[in-house]
Design a protein around this motif. Structure first.
Motif, short mmCIF file in Angstrom:
data_model
loop_
_atom_site.label_atom_id
_atom_site.label_comp_id
_atom_site.label_asym_id
_atom_site.label_seq_id
_atom_site.Cartn_x
_atom_site.Cartn_y
_atom_site.Cartn_z
N ARG A 43 -29.04 -16.03 -38.02
CA ARG A 43 -29.30 -17.46 -37.87
C ARG A 43 -28.02 -18.27 -38.05
O ARG A 43 -27.83 -19.29 -37.39
CB ARG A 43 -30.35 -17.94 -38.88
CG ARG A 43 -31.72 -17.36 -38.64
CD ARG A 43 -32.70 -17.70 -39.77
NE ARG A 43 -32.26 -17.29 -41.10
CZ ARG A 43 -32.35 -16.04 -41.57
NH1 ARG A 43 -32.85 -15.07 -40.83
NH2 ARG A 43 -31.94 -15.76 -42.79
N SER A 44 -27.15 -17.84 -38.95
CA SER A 44 -25.97 -18.64 -39.30
C SER A 44 -24.65 -17.96 -38.96
O SER A 44 -23.59 -18.48 -39.31
CB SER A 44 -26.00 -18.97 -40.79
OG SER A 44 -27.15 -19.72 -41.09
N LYS A 45 -24.68 -16.79 -38.34
CA LYS A 45 -23.47 -16.05 -37.95
C LYS A 45 -22.51 -15.90 -39.13
O LYS A 45 -21.33 -16.24 -39.09
CB LYS A 45 -22.80 -16.77 -36.79
CG LYS A 45 -21.84 -15.94 -36.01
CD LYS A 45 -22.54 -15.01 -35.08
CE LYS A 45 -21.55 -14.40 -34.10
NZ LYS A 45 -22.11 -13.31 -33.37
N CYS A 46 -23.07 -15.41 -40.24
CA CYS A 46 -22.30 -15.15 -41.44
C CYS A 46 -22.88 -13.89 -42.08
O CYS A 46 -23.70 -13.21 -41.47
CB CYS A 46 -22.38 -16.34 -42.40
SG CYS A 46 -24.06 -16.70 -42.95
N LEU A 47 -22.46 -13.58 -43.29
CA LEU A 47 -23.00 -12.43 -44.02
C LEU A 47 -23.73 -12.92 -45.26
O LEU A 47 -23.29 -13.87 -45.90
CB LEU A 47 -21.88 -11.46 -44.42
CG LEU A 47 -21.04 -10.90 -43.27
CD1 LEU A 47 -19.93 -10.00 -43.83
CD2 LEU A 47 -21.88 -10.16 -42.26
N GLU A 101 -17.16 -3.87 -38.73
CA GLU A 101 -18.15 -4.39 -37.78
C GLU A 101 -18.83 -5.65 -38.33
O GLU A 101 -19.07 -6.61 -37.60
CB GLU A 101 -19.21 -3.32 -37.49
CG GLU A 101 -20.38 -3.81 -36.68
CD GLU A 101 -21.54 -2.84 -36.66
OE1 GLU A 101 -22.64 -3.28 -36.29
OE2 GLU A 101 -21.37 -1.66 -37.03
N PHE A 102 -19.11 -5.66 -39.62
CA PHE A 102 -19.75 -6.81 -40.25
C PHE A 102 -18.77 -7.98 -40.36
O PHE A 102 -19.15 -9.13 -40.12
CB PHE A 102 -20.33 -6.43 -41.61
CG PHE A 102 -21.64 -5.70 -41.52
CD1 PHE A 102 -22.80 -6.28 -42.01
CD2 PHE A 102 -21.75 -4.46 -40.93
CE1 PHE A 102 -24.03 -5.64 -41.93
CE2 PHE A 102 -22.96 -3.80 -40.84
CZ PHE A 102 -24.11 -4.40 -41.34
N LEU A 103 -17.52 -7.69 -40.73
CA LEU A 103 -16.51 -8.74 -40.82
C LEU A 103 -16.29 -9.40 -39.47
O LEU A 103 -16.22 -10.62 -39.36
CB LEU A 103 -15.20 -8.17 -41.35
CG LEU A 103 -15.20 -7.68 -42.79
CD1 LEU A 103 -13.88 -6.99 -43.12
CD2 LEU A 103 -15.47 -8.81 -43.76
N GLU A 104 -16.19 -8.58 -38.42
CA GLU A 104 -15.98 -9.10 -37.07
C GLU A 104 -17.16 -9.94 -36.62
O GLU A 104 -16.98 -11.00 -36.01
CB GLU A 104 -15.73 -7.95 -36.10
CG GLU A 104 -14.39 -7.29 -36.30
CD GLU A 104 -14.24 -6.00 -35.49
OE1 GLU A 104 -15.09 -5.70 -34.63
OE2 GLU A 104 -13.26 -5.28 -35.75
N TYR A 105 -18.38 -9.49 -36.93
CA TYR A 105 -19.57 -10.24 -36.55
C TYR A 105 -19.52 -11.67 -37.09
O TYR A 105 -19.84 -12.64 -36.40
CB TYR A 105 -20.84 -9.53 -37.06
CG TYR A 105 -22.07 -10.38 -36.89
CD1 TYR A 105 -22.72 -10.44 -35.65
CD2 TYR A 105 -22.56 -11.16 -37.92
CE1 TYR A 105 -23.82 -11.26 -35.48
CE2 TYR A 105 -23.66 -11.98 -37.75
CZ TYR A 105 -24.29 -12.02 -36.52
OH TYR A 105 -25.37 -12.84 -36.34
N ALA A 106 -19.13 -11.81 -38.36
CA ALA A 106 -19.12 -13.11 -39.02
C ALA A 106 -17.79 -13.87 -38.84
O ALA A 106 -17.66 -14.98 -39.33
CB ALA A 106 -19.43 -12.95 -40.50
#
Length: 150
Positions: A43-47, A101-106
């Motif tokens: 929803r917020s493009k963060c972690l 992958e998670f860092l890049e996503y956010a």
């Protein structure tokens, strides 16, 4: 259950490691802090960072709505749901290593912001003064929730 509040800035090193703010480590208190669960917040493009207990309660609540054994769409949804999470170890000093992958996503690179969200911790890009919401806009949002939008 831990309650998280406040905002703290930090730096992620080139290996994807970041140290949880001491206030959040303290809020976790006596909880076993061997692992946390990191979620891609769609929803917020963060972690979002959850304690294992909080995450397990959320999973149980979600699974109760599904019948993956008999409904193929529920099975696919469950698969997609679990792709948003990863368990990561917590070092004695509170350092966690977040997968690339998670860092890049956010979009997280070096300067980040931890924000306590009651039962979870939001990890996002550091908010500049220009990106913050004015007091007037914040109060307008509160009025909308109260049904006082005038």
């Amino acid at each position: 259950m831990a309650t998280f509040a406040g905002q703290y800035n930090a730096t992620i090193d080139d290996k994807g490691r970041v140290v949880l703010p001491s206030a959040f480590k303290k809020a976790m208190g006596e909880m076993q802090l061997e692992f946390v669960v990191v979620e891609k917040n769609r929803r917020s493009k963060c972690l979002d960072i959850h304690t294992v207990d909080t995450w397990e309660r959320g999973v149980e609540k979600f699974r109760a709505k599904l019948s993956p054994e008999t409904n193929p769409m529920h099975d696919k949804l469950l698969q997609l749901y679990f792709q948003n999470f990863v368990h990561v170890g917590v070092a004695a000093n509170g350092r966690i290593n977040i997968p690339n992958e998670f860092l890049e996503y956010a979009g997280l690179k070096d300067k980040v912001s931890f924000l306590g969200m009651q039962t979870s911790i939001r990890l996002s890009t550091a908010v500049s003064a220009q990106e913050s919401v004015s007091d007037e806009d914040y109060l307008d949002m509160l009025k909308m929730i109260d049904g006082q939008n005038t």
